[in-house]
Motif scaffolding. Structure first.
Motif, PDB file in Angstrom:
ATOM      1  N   LEU A  47       0.879  -1.524   0.174  1.00 45.93           N
ATOM      2  CA  LEU A  47       0.387  -0.002  -0.129  1.00 45.93           C
ATOM      3  C   LEU A  47       0.550   0.807   0.119  1.00 45.93           C
ATOM      4  O   LEU A  47      -0.016   2.663   0.051  1.00 45.93           O
ATOM      5  N   GLY A  48       2.131   1.185   0.267  1.00 45.37           N
ATOM      6  CA  GLY A  48       3.286   2.302  -0.019  1.00 45.37           C
ATOM      7  C   GLY A  48       2.917   2.989   1.619  1.00 45.37           C
ATOM      8  O   GLY A  48       2.195   2.821   2.443  1.00 45.37           O
ATOM      9  N   SER A  49       3.014   4.105   1.584  1.00 44.47           N
ATOM     10  CA  SER A  49       2.961   5.588   2.814  1.00 44.47           C
ATOM     11  C   SER A  49       1.687   6.125   2.257  1.00 44.47           C
ATOM     12  O   SER A  49       1.192   6.003   1.764  1.00 44.47           O
ATOM     13  N   ARG A  50       1.636   6.279   3.496  1.00 47.07           N
ATOM     14  CA  ARG A  50      -0.466   5.851   4.184  1.00 47.07           C
ATOM     15  C   ARG A  50      -0.197   6.597   5.813  1.00 47.07           C
ATOM     16  O   ARG A  50       0.267   5.572   6.481  1.00 47.07           O
ATOM     17  N   ASN A  51      -1.068   6.587   6.389  1.00 52.56           N
ATOM     18  CA  ASN A  51      -1.322   6.436   7.885  1.00 52.56           C
ATOM     19  C   ASN A  51      -3.627   5.584   8.153  1.00 52.56           C
ATOM     20  O   ASN A  51      -3.412   6.195   7.477  1.00 52.56           O
ATOM     21  N   VAL A  52      -2.577   4.826   8.829  1.00 54.02           N
ATOM     22  CA  VAL A  52      -4.141   4.101   9.539  1.00 54.02           C
ATOM     23  C   VAL A  52      -4.420   4.664  10.692  1.00 54.02           C
ATOM     24  O   VAL A  52      -3.621   5.916  11.767  1.00 54.02           O
ATOM     25  N   PHE A  53      -5.836   4.552  10.471  1.00 54.65           N
ATOM     26  CA  PHE A  53      -6.204   5.344  11.643  1.00 54.65           C
ATOM     27  C   PHE A  53      -7.127   3.885  12.218  1.00 54.65           C
ATOM     28  O   PHE A  53      -7.950   3.532  11.594  1.00 54.65           O
ATOM     29  N   PHE A  54      -7.177   4.079  13.786  1.00 55.45           N
ATOM     30  CA  PHE A  54      -7.516   2.959  14.569  1.00 55.45           C
ATOM     31  C   PHE A  54      -8.972   3.560  15.670  1.00 55.45           C
ATOM     32  O   PHE A  54      -8.433   4.635  16.575  1.00 55.45           O
ATOM     33  N   LEU A  55     -10.221   3.110  15.038  1.00 54.55           N
ATOM     34  CA  LEU A  55     -11.586   3.603  15.568  1.00 54.55           C
ATOM     35  C   LEU A  55     -11.132   2.904  17.090  1.00 54.55           C
ATOM     36  O   LEU A  55     -10.564   1.953  17.727  1.00 54.55           O
ATOM     37  N   PRO A  56     -11.890   3.593  18.181  1.00 55.91           N
ATOM     38  CA  PRO A  56     -12.355   3.135  19.496  1.00 55.91           C
ATOM     39  C   PRO A  56     -12.800   1.408  19.523  1.00 55.91           C
ATOM     40  O   PRO A  56     -12.319   0.576  19.893  1.00 55.91           O
ATOM     41  N   GLU A  57     -13.495   1.240  18.532  1.00 55.38           N
ATOM     42  CA  GLU A  57     -14.412  -0.132  17.838  1.00 55.38           C
ATOM     43  C   GLU A  57     -13.771  -1.651  17.581  1.00 55.38           C
ATOM     44  O   GLU A  57     -13.023  -2.123  18.530  1.00 55.38           O
ATOM     45  N   THR A  58     -12.448  -0.870  16.835  1.00 51.82           N
ATOM     46  CA  THR A  58     -11.640  -2.004  15.855  1.00 51.82           C
ATOM     47  C   THR A  58     -10.241  -2.414  17.476  1.00 51.82           C
ATOM     48  O   THR A  58      -9.839  -3.222  17.498  1.00 51.82           O
ATOM     49  N   ILE A  59      -9.918  -1.244  18.379  1.00 47.38           N
ATOM     50  CA  ILE A  59      -9.309  -1.748  19.157  1.00 47.38           C
ATOM     51  C   ILE A  59      -9.902  -2.411  20.387  1.00 47.38           C
ATOM     52  O   ILE A  59      -9.107  -2.880  20.140  1.00 47.38           O
ATOM     53  N   SER A  60     -11.097  -1.827  20.616  1.00 47.03           N
ATOM     54  CA  SER A  60     -11.762  -2.957  21.459  1.00 47.03           C
ATOM     55  C   SER A  60     -11.140  -4.727  20.731  1.00 47.03           C
ATOM     56  O   SER A  60     -11.423  -5.583  21.588  1.00 47.03           O
ATOM     57  N   ASP A  61     -12.078  -4.815  19.052  1.00 45.26           N
ATOM     58  CA  ASP A  61     -11.913  -5.982  19.090  1.00 45.26           C
ATOM     59  C   ASP A  61     -10.617  -6.591  18.587  1.00 45.26           C
ATOM     60  O   ASP A  61     -10.821  -7.554  19.250  1.00 45.26           O
ATOM     61  N   ILE A  62      -9.400  -5.581  18.696  1.00 45.39           N
ATOM     62  CA  ILE A  62      -7.981  -6.247  18.311  1.00 45.39           C
ATOM     63  C   ILE A  62      -7.786  -6.981  19.890  1.00 45.39           C
ATOM     64  O   ILE A  62      -6.981  -8.051  20.362  1.00 45.39           O
ATOM     65  N   ILE A  63      -7.520  -6.134  20.850  1.00 44.54           N
ATOM     66  CA  ILE A  63      -7.818  -6.827  22.272  1.00 44.54           C
ATOM     67  C   ILE A  63      -8.298  -7.990  23.139  1.00 44.54           C
ATOM     68  O   ILE A  63      -7.761  -8.597  23.333  1.00 44.54           O
ATOM     69  N   LYS A  64      -9.938  -8.652  21.935  1.00 44.23           N
ATOM     70  CA  LYS A  64     -10.755  -9.478  22.451  1.00 44.23           C
ATOM     71  C   LYS A  64     -10.003 -10.722  21.644  1.00 44.23           C
ATOM     72  O   LYS A  64     -10.230 -11.927  22.696  1.00 44.23           O
ATOM     73  N   LYS A  65     -10.244  -9.868  20.043  1.00 46.00           N
ATOM     74  CA  LYS A  65      -9.818 -11.286  19.757  1.00 46.00           C
ATOM     75  C   LYS A  65      -7.855 -11.581  20.409  1.00 46.00           C
ATOM     76  O   LYS A  65      -7.635 -12.543  20.904  1.00 46.00           O
ATOM     77  N   GLY A  66      -7.199 -10.292  20.549  1.00 44.25           N
ATOM     78  CA  GLY A  66      -5.882 -10.779  20.983  1.00 44.25           C
ATOM     79  C   GLY A  66      -5.807 -11.620  22.128  1.00 44.25           C
ATOM     80  O   GLY A  66      -4.746 -12.526  22.381  1.00 44.25           O
ATOM     81  N   THR A  67      -6.817 -11.671  23.360  1.00 43.83           N
ATOM     82  CA  THR A  67      -6.747 -12.019  24.120  1.00 43.83           C
ATOM     83  C   THR A  67      -7.441 -13.753  23.914  1.00 43.83           C
ATOM     84  O   THR A  67      -7.030 -14.276  24.561  1.00 43.83           O
ATOM     85  N   TYR A  68      -8.202 -13.500  23.567  1.00 42.58           N
ATOM     86  CA  TYR A  68      -9.073 -14.616  23.224  1.00 42.58           C
ATOM     87  C   TYR A  68      -7.625 -15.627  22.223  1.00 42.58           C
ATOM     88  O   TYR A  68      -7.791 -17.604  22.843  1.00 42.58           O
ATOM     89  N   GLU A  69      -7.222 -15.574  21.585  1.00 41.26           N
ATOM     90  CA  GLU A  69      -5.833 -16.086  20.611  1.00 41.26           C
ATOM     91  C   GLU A  69      -4.788 -16.396  21.001  1.00 41.26           C
ATOM     92  O   GLU A  69      -3.411 -16.938  21.256  1.00 41.26           O
ATOM     93  N   ARG A  70      -4.631 -15.081  22.580  1.00 41.22           N
ATOM     94  CA  ARG A  70      -2.983 -15.022  23.469  1.00 41.22           C
ATOM     95  C   ARG A  70      -1.917 -14.163  23.082  1.00 41.22           C
ATOM     96  O   ARG A  70      -1.271 -14.681  23.281  1.00 41.22           O
ATOM     97  N   SER A  71      -2.312 -14.109  22.160  1.00 44.14           N
ATOM     98  CA  SER A  71      -1.558 -13.206  21.016  1.00 44.14           C
ATOM     99  C   SER A  71      -1.156 -11.624  22.075  1.00 44.14           C
ATOM    100  O   SER A  71      -0.147 -11.142  21.274  1.00 44.14           O
TER     101      SER A  71
END
Length: 178
Positions: free
Chosen positions: A63-87
């Motif tokens: 994708l080259g150079s870019r800015n990526v934006f994390f919404l609070p809901e996405t962060i919550s989903d990352i935490i949940k999935k990461g906790t479940y998968e232990r990552s």
């Protein structure tokens, strides 16, 4: 802030996942960790892991150079999935992929001003929905890297879906956060 192409990060597909949390010298989020305590054999730090609603510079061959934006809901989903998968318990240094031991995530939370969850000394002012971790470290190599300032922040390794934001919407977002 460079007004590069803006993408919204998401963890919506089955392949999307957190791979690890990396201790790095130059965190893409632009914030360093705070040392809460230390002795000869251990150290406790607090650090932002992902900042909500802040463009974070990324660059790769796809994708080259870019800015990526994390919404609070996405962060919550990352935490949940990461906790479940232990990552959320997998760590490395500078994204080298070599798992390090003797690091414990002893506290994990998201900033929520309405509930009075504001962070640690030295980490105030984070946006709502930002992910913060408190780590107890007994890994000698990592402690030496921290003491010598070879690492001073965190970054994530993850497979994420990124959706490009239309130009008009991206301009509006950039104007709101400046």
């Amino acid at each position: 802030m460079d007004k590069l192409n803006l993408y919204i990060a998401d963890i919506s597909s089955n392949e999307d996942r957190l791979v690890s949390i990396s201790f790095v010298n130059t965190p893409a989020i632009g914030l360093k960790f705070t040392i809460l305590s230390q002795d000869d054999d251990s150290m406790t730090i607090a650090a932002p892991i992902i900042i909500a609603n802040k463009p974070i510079f990324r660059n790769d061959k796809d994708l080259g150079s870019r800015n990526v934006f994390f919404l609070p809901e996405t962060i919550s989903d990352i935490i949940k999935k990461g906790t479940y998968e232990r990552s959320i318990y997998v760590y490395d240094i500078e994204h080298d992929g070599n798992k390090i031991d003797d690091v414990l995530l002893i506290e994990s939370f998201t900033i929520d001003y309405q509930r009075g969850i504001t962070g640690y000394k030295g980490l105030y002012g984070l946006t709502d929905g930002s992910w913060v971790g408190k780590f107890f470290i007994k890994n000698k190599k990592l402690i030496d890297y921290i003491k010598s300032n070879k690492v001073n922040g965190l970054s994530i390794s993850a497979y994420l879906t990124e959706e490009k934001v239309p130009l008009d919407d991206a301009i509006e977002i950039y104007n709101k956060i400046q």
